[in-house]
Motif scaffolding. Structure first.
Motif, PDB file in Angstrom:
ATOM      1  N   ALA A  47       0.832  -1.209   0.000  1.00 23.13           N
ATOM      2  CA  ALA A  47       0.000   0.000   0.000  1.00 23.13           C
ATOM      3  C   ALA A  47       0.863   1.253   0.000  1.00 23.13           C
ATOM      4  O   ALA A  47       0.564   2.234  -0.701  1.00 23.13           O
ATOM      5  N   ARG A  48       1.941   1.237   0.785  1.00 24.93           N
ATOM      6  CA  ARG A  48       2.826   2.411   0.833  1.00 24.93           C
ATOM      7  C   ARG A  48       3.522   2.619  -0.512  1.00 24.93           C
ATOM      8  O   ARG A  48       3.723   3.762  -0.950  1.00 24.93           O
ATOM      9  N   ALA A  51       1.015   4.304  -2.734  1.00 25.61           N
ATOM     10  CA  ALA A  51       0.864   5.720  -2.407  1.00 25.61           C
ATOM     11  C   ALA A  51       2.077   6.526  -2.873  1.00 25.61           C
ATOM     12  O   ALA A  51       1.935   7.649  -3.375  1.00 25.61           O
ATOM     13  N   CYS A  66      -6.495   4.400  -8.613  1.00 29.56           N
ATOM     14  CA  CYS A  66      -6.343   3.302  -7.661  1.00 29.56           C
ATOM     15  C   CYS A  66      -7.701   2.731  -7.310  1.00 29.56           C
ATOM     16  O   CYS A  66      -8.661   3.474  -7.078  1.00 29.56           O
ATOM     17  N   LEU A  74      -7.368   0.062   3.241  1.00 27.23           N
ATOM     18  CA  LEU A  74      -6.403   0.872   2.485  1.00 27.23           C
ATOM     19  C   LEU A  74      -6.715   2.354   2.640  1.00 27.23           C
ATOM     20  O   LEU A  74      -5.810   3.172   2.817  1.00 27.23           O
ATOM     21  N   TRP A  75      -8.009   2.693   2.570  1.00 33.26           N
ATOM     22  CA  TRP A  75      -8.402   4.106   2.590  1.00 33.26           C
ATOM     23  C   TRP A  75      -8.223   4.733   3.967  1.00 33.26           C
ATOM     24  O   TRP A  75      -8.335   5.954   4.106  1.00 33.26           O
ATOM     25  N   SER A  79      -1.034   6.999   4.521  1.00 32.41           N
ATOM     26  CA  SER A  79      -0.471   7.293   3.195  1.00 32.41           C
ATOM     27  C   SER A  79      -1.554   7.471   2.138  1.00 32.41           C
ATOM     28  O   SER A  79      -1.429   8.294   1.228  1.00 32.41           O
ATOM     29  N   TRP A  80      -2.653   6.712   2.257  1.00 32.73           N
ATOM     30  CA  TRP A  80      -3.727   6.798   1.278  1.00 32.73           C
ATOM     31  C   TRP A  80      -4.829   7.748   1.715  1.00 32.73           C
ATOM     32  O   TRP A  80      -5.561   8.289   0.876  1.00 32.73           O
ATOM     33  N   LYS A  81      -4.989   7.957   3.015  1.00 37.95           N
ATOM     34  CA  LYS A  81      -6.047   8.845   3.497  1.00 37.95           C
ATOM     35  C   LYS A  81      -5.858  10.260   2.962  1.00 37.95           C
ATOM     36  O   LYS A  81      -6.818  10.941   2.586  1.00 37.95           O
ATOM     37  N   LEU A  83      -4.406  11.108   0.147  1.00 39.37           N
ATOM     38  CA  LEU A  83      -4.762  11.106  -1.270  1.00 39.37           C
ATOM     39  C   LEU A  83      -6.276  11.027  -1.448  1.00 39.37           C
ATOM     40  O   LEU A  83      -6.859  11.688  -2.316  1.00 39.37           O
ATOM     41  N   TYR A  84      -6.912  10.215  -0.608  1.00 35.58           N
ATOM     42  CA  TYR A  84      -8.366  10.040  -0.669  1.00 35.58           C
ATOM     43  C   TYR A  84      -9.081  11.366  -0.404  1.00 35.58           C
ATOM     44  O   TYR A  84     -10.094  11.686  -1.048  1.00 35.58           O
TER      45      TYR A  84
END
Length: 244
Positions: A47-48, A51, A66, A74-75, A79-81, A83-84
């Protein structure tokens, strides 16, 4: 791994990090699974990397898309939060794109797509009509050609969803003035690589012979193109196939 987007600078990257270890079942029953902690660390590392790849694309004024289940952990990863919360996203129900079991039962599988550009999400907007029943994604699927987990079957994007992603890429390229790397009508044609594998290809039956059990791909079983097959003649069912 991050050296690839730095070196080749792809205009768009499509990502779908493995979600098994980030799902709800893993959080509830994961402690009972073999090597759970190692697999969880691997999922977080993947996941990292995803991201970081998205960040590289953004810094180079390029794009990414993605995919992961709507309720995937993941969300919620830091790291993804970020971007989300920063980029546009869309939630679809894969049954609206034709996701079904071999018996014809619909699988809903609500899925989130996060993208750097709305163009990539333009055709990713279908939700369930509510006019059909759904099979729960758990247990085994039985077919005349073999069997396998329902969750494994649902991992494969249905052809209509693949087509929607390709159409989004086409729109992105046209909007940005890029030269299309494929024929402009390609996304509306029945492409070979968009064809949904038959049940025998997804869940190949091991034909009774015990030597097939020595091949990791046959023993699982994986589809005939899976890299886990050792391709040893007399041991593997698919010695002449090569990974696609």
């Amino acid at each position: 791994r991050q050296a690839y987007p730095h070196k080749y600078k792809p205009r768009a990257v499509i990502m779908a990090p493995p979600c098994t270890m980030l799902g709800g079942l893993a959080q509830i029953f994961g402690f009972q699974w073999k090597d759970f902690q190692a697999k969880l660390r691997s999922a977080h590392r993947t996941a990292r990397i995803g991201a970081a790849t998205a960040a590289i694309q953004i810094s180079g004024s390029r794009d990414f898309l993605c995919e992961n289940p709507q309720r995937s952990g993941l969300w919620r990863l830091s790291s993804w939060k970020a971007l989300y919360n920063r980029f546009p996203y869309s939630v679809v129900d894969q049954c609206a794109y034709g996701l079904r079991t071999p018996q014809g039962d619909y699988l809903m599988k609500s899925t989130t797509f996060v993208a750097s550009s709305p163009a990539l999400l333009h055709f990713l907007d279908r939700r369930c009509s509510g006019q059909h029943e759904h099979k729960i994604i758990k247990g085994q699927l039985m077919t005349p050609d073999g069997s396998g987990p329902t969750s494994k079957w649902a991992q494969v994007w249905p052809p209509q969803l693949c087509s929607a992603i390709v159409k989004g890429l086409e729109k992105l390229y046209l909007d940005r003035g890029y030269k299309l790397p494929f024929h402009p009508r390609m996304s509306s044609r029945p492409l070979r690589f968009l064809a949904l594998p038959s049940s025998s290809e997804r869940f190949p039956r091991v034909q009774g012979s015990e030597e097939h059990r020595e091949c990791p791909g046959c023993r699982r079983p994986e589809n005939r193109w899976h890299p886990k097959h050792n391709r040893i003649r007399g041991v593997c069912k698919w010695p002449d196939m090569r990974p696609q």
